[in-house]
Design an enzyme around this catalytic site. Structure first.
Site, PDB file in Angstrom:
ATOM      1  N   GLU A 181       7.816  -6.412   4.184  1.00 22.49           N
ATOM      2  CA  GLU A 181       8.281  -5.570   3.085  1.00 22.49           C
ATOM      3  C   GLU A 181       9.665  -6.020   2.574  1.00 22.49           C
ATOM      4  O   GLU A 181      10.579  -6.221   3.380  1.00 22.49           O
ATOM      5  CB  GLU A 181       8.336  -4.111   3.576  1.00 22.49           C
ATOM      6  N   THR A 190       4.097  -3.651  -4.094  1.00 22.02           N
ATOM      7  CA  THR A 190       3.636  -4.033  -2.767  1.00 22.02           C
ATOM      8  C   THR A 190       2.124  -4.256  -2.721  1.00 22.02           C
ATOM      9  O   THR A 190       1.641  -5.202  -2.097  1.00 22.02           O
ATOM     10  CB  THR A 190       4.010  -2.918  -1.764  1.00 22.02           C
ATOM     11  N   HIS A 198      11.691  -1.258   4.084  1.00 24.26           N
ATOM     12  CA  HIS A 198      11.557  -0.696   2.733  1.00 24.26           C
ATOM     13  C   HIS A 198      12.892  -0.129   2.262  1.00 24.26           C
ATOM     14  O   HIS A 198      13.672   0.382   3.066  1.00 24.26           O
ATOM     15  CB  HIS A 198      10.484   0.408   2.735  1.00 24.26           C
ATOM     16  N   ASP A 237       6.590  -9.713   0.389  1.00 23.34           N
ATOM     17  CA  ASP A 237       5.885  -9.175  -0.787  1.00 23.34           C
ATOM     18  C   ASP A 237       6.719  -9.254  -2.064  1.00 23.34           C
ATOM     19  O   ASP A 237       6.206  -9.556  -3.135  1.00 23.34           O
ATOM     20  CB  ASP A 237       5.383  -7.737  -0.544  1.00 23.34           C
ATOM     21  N   HIS A 238       8.025  -8.980  -1.949  1.00 26.05           N
ATOM     22  CA  HIS A 238       8.885  -8.991  -3.139  1.00 26.05           C
ATOM     23  C   HIS A 238      10.341  -8.848  -2.719  1.00 26.05           C
ATOM     24  O   HIS A 238      10.638  -8.603  -1.556  1.00 26.05           O
ATOM     25  CB  HIS A 238       8.494  -7.869  -4.109  1.00 26.05           C
TER      26      HIS A 238
HETATM   27  C1  GP9 Z   1       4.018   2.276   0.373  1.00 33.03           C
HETATM   28  C2  GP9 Z   1       4.613   0.925   0.556  1.00 33.03           C
HETATM   29  C3  GP9 Z   1       5.736   0.671  -0.391  1.00 33.03           C
HETATM   30  O1  GP9 Z   1       2.783   2.473   0.923  1.00 33.03           O
HETATM   31  O2  GP9 Z   1       3.680  -0.055   0.538  1.00 33.03           O
HETATM   32  O3  GP9 Z   1       5.364   0.223  -1.628  1.00 33.03           O
HETATM   33  P1  GP9 Z   1       6.455  -0.265  -2.695  1.00 33.03           P
HETATM   34  O4  GP9 Z   1       7.262   0.946  -3.078  1.00 33.03           O
HETATM   35  O5  GP9 Z   1       7.352  -1.279  -2.026  1.00 33.03           O
HETATM   36  O6  GP9 Z   1       5.685  -0.874  -3.789  1.00 33.03           O
END
Ligand code: GP9
Length: 412
Positions: free
Chosen positions: A38, A82, A198, A258-259
């Site tokens: 993440e 994500t 996150h 992911d980003h």
């Molecule tokens: C939520 C998590 C976060 O289930 O995958 O998603 P994001 O806010 O980073 O797109």
């Protein structure tokens, strides 16, 4: 046919003479674990603060003989953030950018890795500690062909952050599931979607494993270092379990980000450069995510080959010996082990028509001529970019084809 012409007649590979691509099938029959980190920017890999490694586990893994580490891979997500990264990596198809792919295309039977591997006798599981309805994953996972998903109720909530349980807890549950498959001789494909790093990157005290410098206390960059360090730590526990149980030698491990995580406003470029002593920029540096593949018994390498998230699926497919053409899967990325020149498209976070090639990041204006180019190594503007017009035309056509292709996928 238009696609075949564009990509040189070799789906997922390079326009080279016919022949078996390098390392085709090198991981054939192995179990596959794919880990999405993440908000993980590649600049954290190998970084030290206060004399401590931020990513000791990733650093060790990269130095292992069996690891391919690609240092110039960039995010390609659209509105689905994500969940789009999950889409990109499993399908090799561009997100349209106008909606989350999990929302727009979950009524399809997508020729994604879990579905293709089911026809090879694999089961597939995906693990994510948040509620599965977030980003319509309850729809997307069957569309991608996953056998089973594990979400919030499957984990003990140790209150890591607002999304729920810690990465440690996710791996604890996931490892038990995978071990059972292993003991039953059942080949598996598993995906873990980490969440402990996150935004806003706050790590509860008892989960912290690094001491940040005083100048970063209560700063987003400080929190980010603690969170990415924890993500790395938890990953280490999974790797340790895989090694101790004997599963490691039968497993291909894939890791990617992911980003971006750092927000340009809260964490200005100059602050990152000053505090970390690295070269950084809010696009090339910020959109650069890690991509690593570990294949036991194979000689890997660290490669500066440019790539994107749509390249991950064909790279995995090549190592597993999956012939994508034969399987009826069209992909819009390339196997990075067999690529020496690449152009990857970006949209949503940059205007459509933006691309990275082996030399530059290009961002169009109204069109090509009033666009801007930046050297991906020095991050400095490139005044004369006229030689890259072909790449601009190519990426616009490729992404248009990708958008047309995804609409043609059969309903499930
Ligand atoms: C939520 C998590 C976060 O289930 O995958 O998603 P994001 O806010 O980073 O797109």
């Amino acid at each position: 046919e238009a696609l075949a012409e564009l990509v040189g007649g070799h789906f997922g590979g390079e326009a080279t003479e016919a022949g078996t691509p390098k390392l085709f099938g090198a991981a054939k029959g192995k179990n596959v674990i794919v880990i999405q980190l993440e908000s993980f920017q590649d600049m954290m890999v190998g970084l030290t603060v206060n004399g401590q490694e931020v990513t000791p586990v990733l650093n060790d893994l990269i130095s292992d003989d069996g690891s391919f580490y690609f240092t110039n891979v960039f995010q390609q997500i659209g509105q689905g953030n994500t969940s789009d990264a999950e889409w990109n990596v499993n399908t090799g198809i561009y997100p349209t950018g106008t909606e989350a792919m999990s929302k727009g295309y979950s009524d399809r039977a997508v020729p994604a890795l879990p579905r293709l591997l089911a026809s090879e006798g694999y089961v597939s599981n995906t693990f994510h500690v948040n509620d599965v309805t977030f980003w319509d994953r309850n729809q997307m996972y069957p569309a991608l062909g996953f056998t089973k998903y594990y979400d919030k109720p499957d984990f003990k909530n140790d209150q890591f952050n607002a999304l729920g349980a810690s990465d440690e807890e996710m791996y604890r549950v996931g490892f038990d599931v995978l071990k059972q498959h292993y003991e039953e001789g059942q080949p598996f494909y598993a995906q873990f979607i980490t969440t402990s790093s996150h935004h806003p990157f706050w790590v509860p005290e008892k989960f912290k494993h690094i001491e940040i410098p005083a100048s970063l206390e209560k700063k987003q960059l400080g929190y980010y270092i603690e969170a990415t360090n924890y993500t790395d730590y938890a990953l280490g526990l999974l790797i340790e379990n895989l090694k101790q149980s004997g599963m490691w030698d039968d497993t291909m491990l894939v890791i990617y980000g992911d980003h971006f995580g750092l927000q340009a406003k809260e964490t200005p470029v100059e602050f990152v450069e000053e505090e970390l002593g690295i070269q950084y920029d809010d696009r090339i540096g910020r959109f650069n995510v890690p991509f690593l593949v570990h294949v036991p018994g194979v000689q890997g390498e660290t490669s500066a080959q440019v790539g994107g998230q749509v390249d991950i699926m064909p790279t995995i497919a090549n190592l597993l010996g999956l012939d994508l053409k034969e399987k009826g899967a069209t992909v819009f990325g390339k196997d990075l082990i067999n690529t020496t020149r690449n152009v990857i498209g970006m949209r949503y976070y940059l205007p459509t028509g933006s691309f990275f090639n082996d030399d530059i990041l290009f961002v169009p204006g109204e069109g090509f001529d009033d666009g801007k180019a930046y050297d991906i190594e020095t991050m400095e503007p490139v005044a004369d970019f006229s030689q890259y017009r072909q790449d601009y035309d190519y990426i616009l056509s490729l992404m248009k084809l990708s958008d047309e292709y995804v609409k043609l996928l059969p309903k499930r």
